[in-house]
Design a protein around this motif. Structure first.
Motif, PDB file in Angstrom:
ATOM      1  N   ALA A 216     -34.019  14.466   7.920  1.00  0.00           N
ATOM      2  CA  ALA A 216     -33.327  12.700   8.462  1.00  0.00           C
ATOM      3  C   ALA A 216     -34.997  11.959   8.871  1.00  0.00           C
ATOM      4  O   ALA A 216     -35.119  10.852   8.295  1.00  0.00           O
ATOM      5  N   ILE A 217     -36.625  12.554   8.678  1.00  0.00           N
ATOM      6  CA  ILE A 217     -36.952  11.890   8.791  1.00  0.00           C
ATOM      7  C   ILE A 217     -38.125  11.610   7.666  1.00  0.00           C
ATOM      8  O   ILE A 217     -38.720  10.402   7.220  1.00  0.00           O
ATOM      9  N   SER A 218     -37.459  12.533   6.772  1.00  0.00           N
ATOM     10  CA  SER A 218     -38.632  11.815   5.064  1.00  0.00           C
ATOM     11  C   SER A 218     -37.800  10.469   4.833  1.00  0.00           C
ATOM     12  O   SER A 218     -37.933  10.074   3.665  1.00  0.00           O
ATOM     13  N   VAL A 219     -36.125   9.929   5.368  1.00  0.00           N
ATOM     14  CA  VAL A 219     -35.934   8.784   4.739  1.00  0.00           C
ATOM     15  C   VAL A 219     -36.088   8.128   5.386  1.00  0.00           C
ATOM     16  O   VAL A 219     -36.875   6.887   4.779  1.00  0.00           O
TER      17      VAL A 219
ATOM     18  N   SER B 262     -29.994  19.517  15.181  1.00  0.00           N
ATOM     19  CA  SER B 262     -28.453  19.669  14.408  1.00  0.00           C
ATOM     20  C   SER B 262     -28.582  17.524  15.482  1.00  0.00           C
ATOM     21  O   SER B 262     -28.091  16.301  14.531  1.00  0.00           O
ATOM     22  N   HIS B 263     -28.607  17.405  16.707  1.00  0.00           N
ATOM     23  CA  HIS B 263     -28.414  16.414  17.795  1.00  0.00           C
ATOM     24  C   HIS B 263     -29.114  15.048  16.922  1.00  0.00           C
ATOM     25  O   HIS B 263     -28.811  14.138  16.766  1.00  0.00           O
ATOM     26  N   VAL B 264     -31.466  15.623  16.227  1.00  0.00           N
ATOM     27  CA  VAL B 264     -31.755  13.981  15.954  1.00  0.00           C
ATOM     28  C   VAL B 264     -30.375  13.841  14.626  1.00  0.00           C
ATOM     29  O   VAL B 264     -31.028  12.682  14.547  1.00  0.00           O
ATOM     30  N   PHE B 265     -30.646  14.436  13.491  1.00  0.00           N
ATOM     31  CA  PHE B 265     -29.795  14.807  12.475  1.00  0.00           C
ATOM     32  C   PHE B 265     -28.687  13.882  12.749  1.00  0.00           C
ATOM     33  O   PHE B 265     -28.906  12.607  11.715  1.00  0.00           O
ATOM     34  N   GLN B 266     -27.576  14.195  13.453  1.00  0.00           N
ATOM     35  CA  GLN B 266     -26.562  13.535  13.652  1.00  0.00           C
ATOM     36  C   GLN B 266     -26.765  11.742  14.754  1.00  0.00           C
ATOM     37  O   GLN B 266     -26.184  10.605  13.958  1.00  0.00           O
ATOM     38  N   ARG B 267     -28.048  12.049  15.367  1.00  0.00           N
ATOM     39  CA  ARG B 267     -27.928  10.312  15.575  1.00  0.00           C
ATOM     40  C   ARG B 267     -28.511   9.507  14.215  1.00  0.00           C
ATOM     41  O   ARG B 267     -28.578   8.160  14.266  1.00  0.00           O
TER      42      ARG B 267
END
Length: 199
Positions: free
Chosen positions: A103-106, A185-190
């Motif tokens: 997610a952060i890599s985006v 999972s929470h971070v990715f979903q957000r």
């Protein structure tokens, strides 16, 4: 305990699996931009796919270690039966971490360079190549602050010591894996809702 080669491989093999999953996760979203932009595509499976591929490679290396121990020592400790459980626990931790990294890599495209640097030095920050007793006392607490040390200790219990020599490590690893999986999972979903715009 068995020989030093077994000690070495017991710690290095899970690290190689973890390292490979990290490397894959740092580029998995960017490398599949066309799929990510499709509304109906479940983006969550991309990091998980990388973890499964990394664990498959780790499983092959572990099987080679089993062959080595059988050839040299003619027997396997009963703790080898705990290896599938360890891989399952490790999978939860890896999925959580890879969710965050992917997610952060985006947003930070050069995260892959940080991952490569971490992969280089990370092996020396946990007791995979050396015994904890070899570390000077002033630096030894750093081993206990590193979550991956507990992963290594659990694998060493199963594959090298042949007994539960670090019972606290199993508790810490299970709790840490569950927490990281939930948070990842929470971070990715957000963040996944803005992937399309960033790509």
């Amino acid at each position: 305990p068995l020989d030093y080669t077994t000690y070495l491989l017991a710690g290095v093999i899970p690290w190689l699996g973890f390292q490979d999953a990290l490397a894959k996760s740092s580029t998995v979203i960017l490398g599949n931009a066309n799929l990510v932009k499709q509304v109906i595509f479940p983006v969550e499976i991309l990091p998980v796919k990388g973890v499964i591929a990394s664990l498959a490679g780790q499983a092959i290396l572990t099987l080679l270690l089993v062959v080595y121990v059988l050839a040299v020592h003619r027997t396997l400790p009963w703790t080898y039966a705990l290896t599938p459980l360890l891989i399952l626990i490790q999978a939860g931790m890896m999925i959580g971490v890879c969710y965050v990294v992917s997610a952060i890599s985006v947003f930070f495209r050069d995260i892959k360079d940080f991952v490569q640097a971490f992969a280089t030095v990370g092996l020396y920050l946990m007791p995979a190549l050396y015994l904890p007793e070899f570390v000077p006392g002033v630096f030894r607490p750093l081993l206990y602050l590193n979550p991956l040390s507990y992963l290594v200790w659990c694998y060493q219990d199963a594959l090298y010591f042949g007994r539960i020599a670090h019972p606290y490590a199993w508790v810490v690893l299970i709790v840490f894996s569950l927490v990281v999986l939930r948070l990842g999972s929470h971070v990715f979903q957000r963040l996944k809702t803005v992937f399309g715009n960033m790509l």
